[in-house]
Design a protein around this motif. Structure first.
Motif, PDB file in Angstrom:
ATOM      1  N   PHE A 154      -2.044 125.192 -70.769  1.00  0.00           N
ATOM      2  CA  PHE A 154      -3.570 125.145 -71.042  1.00  0.00           C
ATOM      3  C   PHE A 154      -3.803 123.588 -71.199  1.00  0.00           C
ATOM      4  CE2 PHE A 154      -6.980 124.418 -74.453  1.00  0.00           C
ATOM      5  CZ  PHE A 154      -7.899 125.094 -73.789  1.00  0.00           C
ATOM      6  N   ILE A 155      -3.040 122.937 -71.977  1.00  0.00           N
ATOM      7  CA  ILE A 155      -3.572 121.324 -72.493  1.00  0.00           C
ATOM      8  C   ILE A 155      -3.203 120.599 -71.061  1.00  0.00           C
ATOM      9  CG2 ILE A 155      -2.987 119.382 -73.922  1.00  0.00           C
ATOM     10  CD1 ILE A 155      -2.008 121.476 -75.822  1.00  0.00           C
ATOM     11  N   THR A 156      -2.217 120.891 -70.363  1.00  0.00           N
ATOM     12  CA  THR A 156      -2.093 120.183 -69.095  1.00  0.00           C
ATOM     13  C   THR A 156      -3.171 120.317 -68.048  1.00  0.00           C
ATOM     14  OG1 THR A 156       0.205 120.700 -68.985  1.00  0.00           O
ATOM     15  CG2 THR A 156      -0.354 119.889 -66.988  1.00  0.00           C
ATOM     16  N   THR A 157      -3.785 121.575 -68.089  1.00  0.00           N
ATOM     17  CA  THR A 157      -4.828 121.883 -67.065  1.00  0.00           C
ATOM     18  C   THR A 157      -6.000 121.331 -67.695  1.00  0.00           C
ATOM     19  OG1 THR A 157      -3.836 123.984 -66.506  1.00  0.00           O
ATOM     20  CG2 THR A 157      -6.300 123.601 -66.140  1.00  0.00           C
ATOM     21  N   LEU A 158      -6.285 121.014 -68.815  1.00  0.00           N
ATOM     22  CA  LEU A 158      -7.538 120.294 -69.601  1.00  0.00           C
ATOM     23  C   LEU A 158      -7.458 118.954 -69.206  1.00  0.00           C
ATOM     24  CD1 LEU A 158      -9.922 121.044 -71.380  1.00  0.00           C
ATOM     25  CD2 LEU A 158      -8.408 120.540 -73.110  1.00  0.00           C
ATOM     26  N   ILE A 353       3.994 115.908 -65.039  1.00  0.00           N
ATOM     27  CA  ILE A 353       5.668 115.525 -65.179  1.00  0.00           C
ATOM     28  C   ILE A 353       5.834 115.819 -66.874  1.00  0.00           C
ATOM     29  CG2 ILE A 353       7.356 113.924 -65.456  1.00  0.00           C
ATOM     30  CD1 ILE A 353       7.040 114.989 -62.657  1.00  0.00           C
ATOM     31  N   LEU A 354       4.826 115.153 -67.670  1.00  0.00           N
ATOM     32  CA  LEU A 354       4.869 115.385 -68.980  1.00  0.00           C
ATOM     33  C   LEU A 354       4.865 116.869 -69.463  1.00  0.00           C
ATOM     34  CD1 LEU A 354       4.756 114.315 -71.999  1.00  0.00           C
ATOM     35  CD2 LEU A 354       2.099 113.944 -71.704  1.00  0.00           C
ATOM     36  N   GLY A 355       3.763 117.681 -68.979  1.00  0.00           N
ATOM     37  CA  GLY A 355       3.917 119.184 -69.177  1.00  0.00           C
ATOM     38  C   GLY A 355       5.185 119.921 -68.800  1.00  0.00           C
TER      39      GLY A 355
END
Length: 608
Positions: A154-158, A353-355
């Motif tokens: 969710f946070i990656t998409t955000l 990459i972080l996600g």
């Protein structure tokens, strides 16, 4: 379909001219860049109590002087990073400071530590937030890892939607969390002052406790210092601020430090006065909230906002990791793809990459926060130490106006950070030994990537590379699998190039197929030479490669270029590809790594 899904998830593409609209004001920046530091008050005090509990609950009063020590360290770090913001207004934080003042390798140690730390930021924050949710709803404990992964996605998409959009959404839970804790601390202190909390729940400050030693106290101090993770994020993300960026970043840093100090002090004090004991499945904040309000609305409000900020604190990593990656990529230590902005003007490769790595960590550690925090904290304090030491060197070398006071501030910050780092290695070596292994490997990887880019640059530069050999003509080889429109299309293209010679190559697996095909070819394309290469082992690539070698040797004598034209039909629907053997794709992949052979694909698009 995939394009429509992408547009739905991350929104319409933004023009490059809209980049200025993606800058943050102080209010949004405080939410998006301070969430990591502010959220750490939910587990920092707990880490102190976990260490002290090994001696007994009577030792909890030591949490007060330890908290004072952590506040002194916080003050030194805020003052130090404020100076870094003005000295390096283009961002980069510990990596840039260490590289410019201490050298390449200290810079890479700082940069590598921070890259790993931001991955841990996401993993720790999301895992801790999941713990807060499962503390309130114990039946969800078996699903910790799944819940954590869902939040990371969710946070990656955000963040792929853009900096300002994610900041606008994240500001509300961050400020709600701050409000909730202020209310809890205020009500808790009022209850204590009103005499509603028994003084028998805790031991008095100064009570002698058997088994307490300097080593244990330093271990507790190092553990409590995990509450200071995220302090450096603002100095890394200065380019995200609206103009004047350094002044706005400095004010945001001071505001973050002030809030962090008040919240950390309040939670440590209430935990001590309430006699809260750390438990495996119930957080310290949860226990304080329950004792202050009971399991009513305010308890669930505090748990909800705590869970939200712990999860959304991962956004600090999403803000700082891509910008740090950009600086490393510009210096050619990591792939250049990290410098590319995505559709929404964010550095989407860094975000993805972080996600991805955060999810891997969550799965590897099964979402257990206590196993991740020591690695997380030491990954911060190594760059803390290097950046402050770098600033000390800078002031001594440059001696600007007022440099003595700046030198003192950074020297204190460097000394305390070094002590905390050493304490982590002495007291938690079993949990953090892996960083001693992985950090050299990361630096070696940086070194190899840099060497590769330098090598490529040397080979491509006109002033250093060998002069190109003039091409006198072209010999074209066309692998054919039958007499079809696909082959006809490729042969017509080959003939249009006016090559010295066009050779069709057929690789049969059976002798009878060879004779039959040669007869058909003579009637169909008598002007194009056909070579048949019988393959008893049913391999197309091996005999074709040997033939190309033979042609290449002969062509090289006359400075002729060998070109392989590969016929390929393209199905109308993408899923039809799985119904075919993709031999043209395999052949092209093989030939691309051969020297002095040009490979061309001639597509033939099917209509139905």
């Amino acid at each position: 379909m995939l394009s429509s899904l992408k547009r739905f998830l991350i929104g319409r593409p933004l023009k490059s001219a809209e980049l200025g609209e993606q800058k943050l004001n102080k209010t949004k920046a405080l939410a998006i860049l301070s969430s990591d530091a502010l959220s750490s008050v939910a587990y920092g005090p707990e880490q102190i109590l976990i260490v002290l509990f090994t001696v007994g609950a009577a030792a909890f009063w030591y949490s007060i002087p330890i908290a004072i020590g952590v506040l002194i360290l916080l003050l030194a770090l805020i003052a130090s990073y404020r100076q870094i913001i003005f000295a390096y207004p283009h961002g980069g934080g510990a990596y840039v400071v260490s590289k410019e003042n201490l050298g390449i390798y200290p810079g890479l140690i700082a940069g590598g530590s921070l890259l790993v730390d931001y991955i841990l930021t996401v993993a720790v924050s999301v895992s801790a937030g999941t713990d807060a949710i499962t503390s309130a709803f114990p039946s969800l404990h078996p699903y910790n890892v799944i819940i954590a992964i869902a939040f990371v996605l969710f946070i990656t998409t955000l963040n792929l939607r853009g900096v300002t959009e994610s900041a606008s959404i994240l500001a509300y839970p961050v400020y709600l969390f701050v409000l909730a804790l202020f209310v809890m601390i205020g009500v808790g202190i009022y209850n204590i002052a009103a005499g509603d909390v028994s003084s028998e729940l805790h031991t008095s400050i100064g009570t002698p406790v058997a088994g307490i030693g300097l080593f244990l106290l330093l271990k507790a101090f190092a553990s409590g210092s995990s509450a200071l993770t995220g302090v450096e994020a603002i100095s890394n993300a200065i380019p995200n601020f609206k103009s004047p960026a350094p002044h706005n970043a400095s004010k945001t840093l001071i505001a973050m430090g002030s809030l962090l100090a008040v919240l950390f002090t309040g939670i440590v004090f209430l935990a001590y006065y309430y006699g809260v004991t750390p438990k495996a499945e119930v957080t310290v904040v949860s226990q304080i909230a329950e004792q202050t309000f009971g399991r009513h609305f305010m308890y669930f409000f505090i748990q909800g906002t705590t869970a939200l900020i712990l999860i959304l604190a991962a956004n600090t990593g999403y803000s700082a990791f891509p910008l740090l990656a950009v600086n490393l990529a510009k210096d050619k230590f990591i792939p250049r793809m990290f410098t590319i902005r995505g559709d929404r003007l964010g550095y989407s490769n860094g975000i993805i990459i972080l996600g991805l790595f955060s999810i891997i960590l969550i799965i590897a550690f099964e979402g257990q926060t206590e196993h991740l925090i020591p690695l997380y904290a030491v990954g911060v304090f190594i760059p803390f130490t290097l950046s402050q030491s770098g600033m000390v060197v800078k002031w001594i070398r440059e001696k600007p106006a007022g440099w003595v006071s700046k030198l003192i501030v950074n020297s204190i910050g460097a000394a305390i950070s070094l002590i905390v780092t050493i304490m982590f290695f002495l007291t938690k070596f079993v949990q953090i030994w892996s960083i001693i292994v992985f950090l050299p490997l990361i630096i070696y990887l940086f070194y190899r990537i840099r060497k590769h880019y330098e090598s490529v640059g040397d080979q491509l530069r006109l002033s250093t590379c060998e002069p190109a050999i003039p091409i006198e003509g072209n010999v074209i080889i066309v692998p054919v699998a039958g007499i079809t429109h696909v082959v006809e299309n490729s042969l017509n293209y080959a003939k249009s190039l006016q090559a010295h010679q066009v050779i069709a190559v057929y690789v049969p697996f059976e002798r009878e197929d060879e004779a039959a095909f040669e007869e058909k070819w003579k009637n169909w394309q008598p002007d194009v030479r056909l070579v048949t290469l019988h393959s008893p082992y049913r391999s197309i690539i091996q005999p074709l490669s040997k033939f190309i070698d033979t042609v290449q040797r002969k062509a090289g004598e006359s400075n002729y270029q060998v070109t392989v034209i590969i016929p390929q039909f393209i199905p109308k629907k993408g899923w039809h590809n799985i119904l075919h053997n993709q031999s043209s794709l395999l052949l092209r992949t093989h030939l691309l790594y051969r020297k002095n052979v040009i490979v061309t694909t001639v597509p033939y698009h099917l209509k139905k």
